[in-house]
Design a protein around this motif. Structure first.
Motif, PDB file in Angstrom:
ATOM      1  N   SER A   1     -34.468 -15.902  11.512  1.00  0.00           N
ATOM      2  CA  SER A   1     -35.498 -14.876  11.514  1.00  0.00           C
ATOM      3  C   SER A   1     -36.122 -14.774  10.132  1.00  0.00           C
ATOM      4  O   SER A   1     -35.417 -14.879   9.126  1.00  0.00           O
ATOM      5  CB  SER A   1     -34.895 -13.534  11.918  1.00  0.00           C
TER       6      SER A   1
ATOM      7  N   TRP B   1     -37.868  -9.458   5.832  1.00  0.00           N
ATOM      8  CA  TRP B   1     -38.541  -8.193   6.139  1.00  0.00           C
ATOM      9  C   TRP B   1     -39.984  -8.182   5.645  1.00  0.00           C
ATOM     10  O   TRP B   1     -40.841  -7.502   6.220  1.00  0.00           O
ATOM     11  CB  TRP B   1     -37.767  -7.028   5.536  1.00  0.00           C
TER      12      TRP B   1
ATOM     13  N   TRP C   1     -42.143  -9.544   8.393  1.00  0.00           N
ATOM     14  CA  TRP C   1     -42.293  -8.577   9.483  1.00  0.00           C
ATOM     15  C   TRP C   1     -43.167  -7.401   9.064  1.00  0.00           C
ATOM     16  O   TRP C   1     -43.919  -6.856   9.891  1.00  0.00           O
ATOM     17  CB  TRP C   1     -40.922  -8.082   9.951  1.00  0.00           C
TER      18      TRP C   1
ATOM     19  N   THR D   1     -44.288  -5.306  16.841  1.00  0.00           N
ATOM     20  CA  THR D   1     -43.577  -6.097  15.832  1.00  0.00           C
ATOM     21  C   THR D   1     -42.073  -6.115  16.109  1.00  0.00           C
ATOM     22  O   THR D   1     -41.428  -7.173  16.050  1.00  0.00           O
ATOM     23  CB  THR D   1     -43.844  -5.519  14.432  1.00  0.00           C
ATOM     24  N   LEU D   2     -41.498  -4.953  16.391  1.00  0.00           N
ATOM     25  CA  LEU D   2     -40.065  -4.885  16.699  1.00  0.00           C
ATOM     26  C   LEU D   2     -39.732  -5.703  17.937  1.00  0.00           C
ATOM     27  O   LEU D   2     -38.681  -6.372  17.996  1.00  0.00           O
ATOM     28  CB  LEU D   2     -39.652  -3.429  16.913  1.00  0.00           C
TER      29      LEU D   2
ATOM     30  N   ALA E   1     -39.625  -9.261  16.973  1.00  0.00           N
ATOM     31  CA  ALA E   1     -38.385  -9.535  16.244  1.00  0.00           C
ATOM     32  C   ALA E   1     -37.203  -9.655  17.197  1.00  0.00           C
ATOM     33  O   ALA E   1     -36.311 -10.497  17.006  1.00  0.00           O
ATOM     34  CB  ALA E   1     -38.125  -8.417  15.224  1.00  0.00           C
TER      35      ALA E   1
ATOM     36  N   LEU F   1     -40.627 -18.272  16.601  1.00  0.00           N
ATOM     37  CA  LEU F   1     -41.393 -17.212  15.958  1.00  0.00           C
ATOM     38  C   LEU F   1     -42.834 -17.167  16.450  1.00  0.00           C
ATOM     39  O   LEU F   1     -43.352 -16.087  16.785  1.00  0.00           O
ATOM     40  CB  LEU F   1     -41.368 -17.413  14.438  1.00  0.00           C
TER      41      LEU F   1
ATOM     42  N   LEU G   1     -31.822  -4.206  18.239  1.00  0.00           N
ATOM     43  CA  LEU G   1     -31.853  -5.130  17.104  1.00  0.00           C
ATOM     44  C   LEU G   1     -30.639  -4.982  16.194  1.00  0.00           C
ATOM     45  O   LEU G   1     -30.161  -5.966  15.615  1.00  0.00           O
ATOM     46  CB  LEU G   1     -33.131  -4.899  16.283  1.00  0.00           C
TER      47      LEU G   1
END
Length: 557
Positions: free
Chosen positions: A10, A13, A16, A115-116, A119, A128, A168
């Motif tokens: 991933s 931050w 993101w 966005t969350l 993710a 991605l 998450l």
């Protein structure tokens, strides 16, 4: 059994954060027509006419946190996360006549949610680029416009924010995850659906030597929190009359209608067709109704897919669990006043998107890689797929932009309801107003009687509408007002969780309307014995109204 999932690395931050800002900017453009829209419906009732929402004080915070307090009775929900968020907004943005900041914050929370969700897709093995594309589809889906453009629906957005955050963080930070889950259900009960997804995700997860153990004990804690909350929430929802105890439909019609709604949701989710404010579909009275057949096929198909995914331990099972658990509370097992709504799809769309992505992540990922590396030489099938994807995203965005226009004024909201449901409440009320304007009082009363038959039986709506005031004195209209006032008073007195002061203003007015002044005095006495139930100024005003009506009745003239 499906092959094990291997989640790609991933991004950090910072990436993101950039995605969230990008999504927020896109959403701001799409929702721009509705950003200055007025407060409507529940906005006014819950956010304006509520003393605990006036200032960010300790007393008001305690009032909002109280599971038996006045806010629970006013909103039919125990939702302190939601109300406290609005209280904090008011502290920063000022009072509500200027709604721009409130709408804009909804839009950016929606961008954060997309966005969350992206993710979470990445955490479950989706590449991605594909996860971001799916997040964009969720961001622009027209069915989500109601949840974003309606200020009061911040509760739906926050429930999703904390719910996806809980999923998450479950593996690495279970205590924090449990806090997020609690905040989610205290924003809106529909967030409880993430528990079903979490259970299946953890059941499917293959635990390696360096992986965190399964979080079974923490999920039991989630379940205990949800169970305790459900007891309070169910009592609140039922106790203020939100369940239709006196449903005018027969059991067969209720069952047919519940299945037909599934068909409508399928079309709304896939084609974004049939979206509307304040849905009021006609009753489904026959098994030959096309909506019933579409709903029946959808239910059977989804049941087969869900059972098969669980049996085969397919990665899509958890996402299907999220969609199914999100649908369960709105399935009309317990019928309530608003059986169909765009906003009910917010969690369901996320679950269905996730199921599709994890099922087809390999071919979809390969398709994106070909487009990225070979571009125009990627081949006709890849280019056609790219064109269709662009058409979907642009089409969704354009439709959402058009739906955002609906929320720019109450007039546009009414027009949308009348266009989609020409025999619905908004349309009948419009007919009544037009008839009054041209002096045709019989036609106006006919339209209002049709409204009452559809369940729009709150006398306040008619008593406070300036366009209907010329009807006062019409014998049929006066009798209609008294009939629905008596009905409302009977419901008010039967509420299980009725607290002194809740609805007392309406109750006194309706008691005056039907001429039962002793009952009106009883309501006032009960409210006066409860400090803070109704302001003293309002009590004095109501007592004056009762006294004037009593004097008028006793007057020889």
């Amino acid at each position: 059994m499906a092959p094990p999932q291997t989640a790609p690395q991933s991004p950090g931050w910072r990436v993101w954060l950039c995605v969230a800002l990008l999504f927020g900017g896109i959403a701001t453009t799409v929702y721009e027509p509705g950003l200055r829209g007025p407060l409507v419906s529940d906005d006014v009732i819950v956010l304006i006419h509520a003393p605990w929402m006036e200032d960010l004080t300790l007393d008001n915070v305690i009032e909002i946190l109280d599971p038996r307090g006045r806010p629970v009775l006013s909103t039919a929900n125990w939702a302190p996360t939601h109300l406290l968020a609005h209280l904090i907004q008011q502290e920063f943005f000022g009072y509500y006549p200027n709604t721009y900041a409130y709408h804009l914050s909804n839009v950016f929370v929606h961008g954060l949610n997309a966005t969350l969700l992206a993710a979470l897709f990445v955490a479950h093995g989706v590449p991605l680029a594909l996860a971001l594309l799916a997040g964009l589809v969720f961001l622009l889906h027209p069915a989500n416009v109601e949840a974003v453009a309606w200020v009061f629906q911040l509760k739906t957005l926050l429930a999703f924010t904390f719910g996806i955050g809980a999923l998450l963080h479950l593996q690495r930070r279970p205590a924090l995850s449990t806090l997020w889950f609690l905040l989610a259900i205290l924003a809106k009960p529909s967030a409880g659906a993430v528990l079903a997804a979490a259970i299946v995700f953890e059941w499917l997860r293959q635990v390696g030597p360096e992986d965190p153990p399964r979080r079974t004990r923490w999920l039991f804690a989630w379940g205990a929190l949800l169970a305790a909350y459900s007891v309070i929430e169910f009592a609140a929802f039922r106790g203020v009359g939100e369940f239709l105890a006196d449903n005018p439909l027969s059991p067969l019609e209720r069952a047919l209608g519940a299945v037909a709604i599934v068909g409508r949701y399928l079309v709304m989710t896939t084609l974004s067709y049939g979206l509307s404010v304040f849905h009021q579909p006609d009753p489904t009275r026959s098994v030959l109704d096309p909506w019933f057949w579409l709903g029946a096929v959808t239910l059977v198909g989804m049941a087969i897919v869900c059972v098969r995914a669980l049996w085969q331990r397919h990665p899509a099972a958890g996402w299907l669990g999220l969609a199914a658990a999100s649908y369960a509370p709105i399935s009309q097992i317990f019928p309530f006043r608003f059986a169909l709504a765009d906003r009910y799809l917010y969690f369901i769309i996320a679950g269905l998107l996730g199921a599709l992505l994890v099922t087809y992540r390999k071919p979809l990922g390969d398709w994106l890689d070909r487009l990225w590396t070979r571009r125009l030489a990627a081949g006709p099938r890849a280019l056609i797929g790219a064109a269709l994807t662009v058409a979907l995203v642009v089409g969704y965005g354009a439709h959402s932009y058009a739906r955002a226009h609906v929320w720019r004024s109450e007039r546009h909201i009414d027009r949308d309801a009348m266009r989609n449901y020409p025999n619905g409440v908004a349309a009948q009320l419009h007919r009544a107003r037009q008839a009054v304007a041209r002096g045709d009082h019989d036609t106006a009363v006919n339209a209002l009687e049709a409204l009452v038959r559809m369940g729009s039986d709150n006398p306040t709506v008619y008593l406070s509408d300036p366009a209907l005031q010329p009807l006062r004195g019409n014998p049929r209209y006066e009798e209609l007002l008294k009939t629905i006032a008596r009905r409302w008073l009977a419901t008010f007195e039967s509420l299980e969780n009725k607290a002194p002061g809740f609805g007392v203003v309406d109750a006194v007015l309706y008691a005056i309307l039907v001429g039962d002044l002793d009952r009106a005095d009883g309501y006032l006495d009960e409210a006066e014995r409860t400090p803070g139930a109704v302001s003293q100024a309002m009590l004095n005003q109501l007592r004056t109204s009762v006294q004037r009506e009593r004097e008028a009745q006793e007057s020889p003239g």
